[in-house]
Structures are given as structure tokens and as C-alpha cells.
Scaffold this motif. Sequence first.
Motif, PDB file in Angstrom:
ATOM      1  N   LEU A  76       7.723  -1.977  76.537  1.00 19.72           N
ATOM      2  CA  LEU A  76       7.817  -1.252  77.798  1.00 19.72           C
ATOM      3  C   LEU A  76       9.254  -1.068  78.251  1.00 19.72           C
ATOM      4  O   LEU A  76      10.105  -1.923  78.004  1.00 19.72           O
ATOM      5  CB  LEU A  76       7.049  -2.010  78.894  1.00 19.72           C
ATOM      6  CG  LEU A  76       5.558  -2.283  78.660  1.00 19.72           C
ATOM      7  CD1 LEU A  76       5.020  -3.203  79.750  1.00 19.72           C
ATOM      8  CD2 LEU A  76       4.772  -0.987  78.629  1.00 19.72           C
ATOM      9  N   ASP A  77       9.500   0.045  78.925  1.00 14.24           N
ATOM     10  CA  ASP A  77      10.790   0.315  79.548  1.00 14.24           C
ATOM     11  C   ASP A  77      11.002  -0.660  80.717  1.00 14.24           C
ATOM     12  O   ASP A  77      10.044  -1.132  81.322  1.00 14.24           O
ATOM     13  CB  ASP A  77      10.791   1.760  80.055  1.00 14.24           C
ATOM     14  CG  ASP A  77      12.018   2.095  80.879  1.00 14.24           C
ATOM     15  OD1 ASP A  77      11.909   2.069  82.116  1.00 14.24           O
ATOM     16  OD2 ASP A  77      13.068   2.373  80.281  1.00 14.24           O
ATOM     17  N   ASN A 101      11.909  -0.277  83.758  1.00  5.58           N
ATOM     18  CA  ASN A 101      11.313   0.127  85.030  1.00  5.58           C
ATOM     19  C   ASN A 101       9.819  -0.182  85.075  1.00  5.58           C
ATOM     20  O   ASN A 101       9.283  -0.611  86.110  1.00  5.58           O
ATOM     21  CB  ASN A 101      11.537   1.622  85.269  1.00  5.58           C
ATOM     22  CG  ASN A 101      12.993   1.956  85.520  1.00  5.58           C
ATOM     23  OD1 ASN A 101      13.700   1.203  86.177  1.00  5.58           O
ATOM     24  ND2 ASN A 101      13.448   3.082  84.992  1.00  5.58           N
ATOM     25  N   PHE A 102       9.142   0.012  83.957  1.00  4.67           N
ATOM     26  CA  PHE A 102       7.713  -0.299  83.897  1.00  4.67           C
ATOM     27  C   PHE A 102       7.487  -1.809  83.924  1.00  4.67           C
ATOM     28  O   PHE A 102       6.490  -2.289  84.467  1.00  4.67           O
ATOM     29  CB  PHE A 102       7.090   0.319  82.648  1.00  4.67           C
ATOM     30  CG  PHE A 102       6.836   1.794  82.768  1.00  4.67           C
ATOM     31  CD1 PHE A 102       5.683   2.264  83.375  1.00  4.67           C
ATOM     32  CD2 PHE A 102       7.751   2.710  82.298  1.00  4.67           C
ATOM     33  CE1 PHE A 102       5.451   3.620  83.507  1.00  4.67           C
ATOM     34  CE2 PHE A 102       7.543   4.074  82.422  1.00  4.67           C
ATOM     35  CZ  PHE A 102       6.382   4.538  83.032  1.00  4.67           C
ATOM     36  N   SER A 137       7.824  -2.803  87.515  1.00  2.00           N
ATOM     37  CA  SER A 137       6.638  -2.333  88.213  1.00  2.00           C
ATOM     38  C   SER A 137       5.454  -3.254  87.931  1.00  2.00           C
ATOM     39  O   SER A 137       4.692  -3.618  88.848  1.00  2.00           O
ATOM     40  CB  SER A 137       6.300  -0.903  87.779  1.00  2.00           C
ATOM     41  OG  SER A 137       5.145  -0.421  88.427  1.00  2.00           O
ATOM     42  N   ALA A 138       5.301  -3.652  86.669  1.00  3.52           N
ATOM     43  CA  ALA A 138       4.199  -4.534  86.277  1.00  3.52           C
ATOM     44  C   ALA A 138       4.331  -5.906  86.911  1.00  3.52           C
ATOM     45  O   ALA A 138       3.350  -6.483  87.391  1.00  3.52           O
ATOM     46  CB  ALA A 138       4.147  -4.663  84.757  1.00  3.52           C
ATOM     47  N   ALA A 193      10.773   3.205  93.232  1.00  7.01           N
ATOM     48  CA  ALA A 193      10.531   4.141  92.135  1.00  7.01           C
ATOM     49  C   ALA A 193      10.624   5.596  92.599  1.00  7.01           C
ATOM     50  O   ALA A 193      11.277   6.431  91.956  1.00  7.01           O
ATOM     51  CB  ALA A 193       9.164   3.870  91.514  1.00  7.01           C
ATOM     52  N   VAL A 211       6.338   5.491  87.299  1.00  6.04           N
ATOM     53  CA  VAL A 211       6.530   4.055  87.552  1.00  6.04           C
ATOM     54  C   VAL A 211       5.752   3.649  88.799  1.00  6.04           C
ATOM     55  O   VAL A 211       5.137   2.578  88.845  1.00  6.04           O
ATOM     56  CB  VAL A 211       8.028   3.714  87.707  1.00  6.04           C
ATOM     57  CG1 VAL A 211       8.216   2.257  88.103  1.00  6.04           C
ATOM     58  CG2 VAL A 211       8.775   4.008  86.409  1.00  6.04           C
ATOM     59  N   PHE A 250       2.072   3.655  87.923  1.00  4.19           N
ATOM     60  CA  PHE A 250       1.778   2.493  87.078  1.00  4.19           C
ATOM     61  C   PHE A 250       1.417   1.286  87.941  1.00  4.19           C
ATOM     62  O   PHE A 250       0.450   0.564  87.656  1.00  4.19           O
ATOM     63  CB  PHE A 250       3.000   2.184  86.205  1.00  4.19           C
ATOM     64  CG  PHE A 250       2.747   1.191  85.112  1.00  4.19           C
ATOM     65  CD1 PHE A 250       1.730   1.377  84.203  1.00  4.19           C
ATOM     66  CD2 PHE A 250       3.552   0.070  84.978  1.00  4.19           C
ATOM     67  CE1 PHE A 250       1.499   0.469  83.184  1.00  4.19           C
ATOM     68  CE2 PHE A 250       3.346  -0.848  83.966  1.00  4.19           C
ATOM     69  CZ  PHE A 250       2.314  -0.648  83.064  1.00  4.19           C
ATOM     70  N   LEU A 269      -0.528   6.332  80.395  1.00  2.00           N
ATOM     71  CA  LEU A 269      -0.276   5.010  80.985  1.00  2.00           C
ATOM     72  C   LEU A 269      -1.320   3.966  80.582  1.00  2.00           C
ATOM     73  O   LEU A 269      -1.152   2.783  80.882  1.00  2.00           O
ATOM     74  CB  LEU A 269      -0.253   5.114  82.516  1.00  2.00           C
ATOM     75  CG  LEU A 269       0.951   5.842  83.127  1.00  2.00           C
ATOM     76  CD1 LEU A 269       0.791   5.937  84.636  1.00  2.00           C
ATOM     77  CD2 LEU A 269       2.249   5.121  82.781  1.00  2.00           C
ATOM     78  N   PRO A 284       0.391   1.264  78.081  1.00  3.39           N
ATOM     79  CA  PRO A 284       1.268   0.349  78.826  1.00  3.39           C
ATOM     80  C   PRO A 284       0.514  -0.546  79.800  1.00  3.39           C
ATOM     81  O   PRO A 284       0.882  -1.697  80.009  1.00  3.39           O
ATOM     82  CB  PRO A 284       2.206   1.305  79.575  1.00  3.39           C
ATOM     83  CG  PRO A 284       2.260   2.524  78.719  1.00  3.39           C
ATOM     84  CD  PRO A 284       0.873   2.658  78.140  1.00  3.39           C
ATOM     85  N   ALA A 324       0.797  -4.503  79.641  1.00  8.75           N
ATOM     86  CA  ALA A 324       1.318  -5.239  80.800  1.00  8.75           C
ATOM     87  C   ALA A 324       0.359  -6.335  81.234  1.00  8.75           C
ATOM     88  O   ALA A 324       0.775  -7.470  81.513  1.00  8.75           O
ATOM     89  CB  ALA A 324       1.566  -4.271  81.957  1.00  8.75           C
TER      90      ALA A 324
END
Length: 395
Positions: free
Chosen positions: A116-117, A119-120, A123-124, A142, A150, A153, A295, A298, A302
Motif C-alpha cells: 500500500l501507498d 497515504n492509504f 488512512s487505514a 486527504a 484516500v 478508503f 479499493l 487494498p 489493510a
Amino acid sequence: MRWGIYMNPVTAFTIIMLIWTIGDFVAKKTKSLISSLLVAAIIFIVGFKTNLFPEDLLTSSSLLALGQTVIGMLIVHIGTMISIDELKKQWRTVLIGVSAILGIIVFLFTIGSFFLDQNFIISAIGAISGTTVAVIIIQEAALASGLVLVAVFAVLISAFQGLIGYPLTSVILRKEAQRVRGEYRAGTLKVKAPVEKEMSKEPRTILPQAFQTTAGTLFVVGAVVMLAGFIADMTNGILNQFVVALLLGILLRAFGILKPNILTGIDAYGLMMIGILLIIFGPLATSSVDDLIALIGPLCIAFAIGVTGSIAFSAVLGKLLGYSMAMSMAIGLTTLYGFPGTMILSQEAAKSAGENKDEIAAIEGEILPKMIVAGFSTVTILSVVVTSILAGFIH
């Protein structure tokens, strides 16, 4: 149907109330296995993507503006839910709750970084470890950076949390209940007095009666939010306004200025909560179906990594502090739902293992205080603080 012809504040308001009614009905029928938040998210996604709902449904209702206005008040309210005395009594539970969130952070930043990036990942972490407030904090950061996906997510994680957390915790707590029953029958369990639920007590405050009406309460809480904003500004934003509001809520309750659960029972509370919850659905209106499908992967990653980290860290520290493996893992999983799920699952586990009223009371007295503190206090405090810090790294 061309909603543009018919859409007005009353129509939009009525549609949203119908959606919430359906969500509450499903949640009640499934004993919260399927959360009202998940049901509402699905209805909003289908409605927006099929053009059944216009993109401006939420803003047209005026509820979105209400939610954005009162979010700080909710955070003060959350602060008044927290008893410092109870935190002291359950200090081991507090530490296990802290370790659960650390586990989510460590696992997602290490293992999760392969998939995952950043930012993700942030967020997670915010969504898995916290409540609606944490999701809103993530969303603000975001959207300010133009990262709509994001923000979405975090919404999806929040919607599916209960679906994962409730069944897992139920299985684990039932195992713990059987262990506690064994201790009770062997005579090795020190039976605790029935748990006094804080919200059932007569609220206490030193404020005059005039400030305990609906309008008076909203004035006082609004003033606290304004003070929190002033303090945050004085620090040039180093201290997040939400964090300051939370701490002020805790302290003002401890000194008897604000009563426990200050917003509960006032006429406006239910509508305020719906307005606040609607904030998280805003990004769904502008995201495409392809984006939402993208999504899914991811989202699964997550949850798998974050929940594993939570369970692993809480189980290890819990064992070191003298808690059973099952109890420790259950405490770690409270990040996925919080109160009142913590109370409901504890009571259900006690009833499933106990064969008479005395056994049920003994089991509940052992499990319920730990679960209440874990989900109602520890996760609430730390998730807001951690999310506020990490949100600053979204770009």
C-alpha cells in the motif's frame, strides 16, 4: 427520475432519514453484526452510482453543514464519557489497548508498505484504530490534498469494521467466558460486585440548572470547543483542535464542571449524531465505480495486516501483564467497534457460558469492565491523538 426537479432540503432530509431507518432496522435484526453504517454506505454507493441520488443529496439536506458544525461538540462529549478513576483501576487494560494500536501502526508501516501507498496506510491506521472522529480527521487531510480515494478508503474500512470485529470477538470472548466459568466453579475466581454502568448514574455537575437544558448544554459545550480552537491557534496548529477538545472534555468531567456523557439525553443529540456520521459519506458521491472496485484489494490487505498487528501486540503484552490470551486478543479487537459493542458482546459471552444467574454475573464482572475501558476509553483517546499526528503526513 430527475431528482433535480424535486430535490429540496425537505426531500433530501427525508431520504436520508429513510436510509438511516433502514440501517438501524438491519443492525437491530442482526444484533449489530451488520452495522447501520455499512448498510447506509451500501445504499449511498448504489444510489450515487446509479444516479438514483444526486451528488448534492447530502449538502441539500443541510445535515452535512450541521455535522461539520457540531463535530467538535461530539469530541468534547466523548471526553466526558471517560472516567480517569476507571482508567487507573484498569491500567493493564489501558496498556493492552495502547499496544493494540501500536501493533496496527507497526504492522501496516512495515508489512503494509509492500502493498500500500503511504497515504492509504495512514488512512487505514486511522480508520482501523479509531472511531468516526478518526475517519473525519483522515478525510479532512486527504481532501485538502485532493486525495478523494484516500478519503473513501477510510469510509469503507469504517463501514466494514463491525462485520469483521463482532464475529471474531464473539468467538474469542466466549472462549474466555468458559475459562472464567472454570475458575468460578473451582473457587479460584474473586467475584466482583456487579458493574456500575456510568451512563446509568445520575449525572453530576457544578453548573447551574439553567445550563443543563438543551440550549444551555449546547452553549457550554460550544464554548469548550471555541476554547479548544483558541488553544490550538495559540500553538500554531501543533496541538490539533480535536485533541484539545477531547482532553478538555476529560478534564472538565474530572473536575465536575461537565457531567458524564454530557450530550446524552438532550433533545438534539440524535440529529447531531446523524449529521456527524453523514460527513464520512461525502466522498462517495464523487468517486467512480471503477475507483471503488479498485479499493477492494487494498481494503482486504489493510484489514488482514492491521487486525493481525492489533491481535499480536495485545496478546503478547496481555500475557506479560497476567491476562489470558483470549482476553488480551478481545481487548485488541475493540479498535474495530468500541462501545456499545463491547458491552453487548461481553454480556452475550457471559450468558452463553453461565448456567445460572450467579455464574453469569461472575463472568460478566470479570470481562465487562476490561472491555468497556478498552473500547470506550483507551481506543477513543489514543486513536484521535495518533490520527491527528499521522494525518499531517498525508500529501
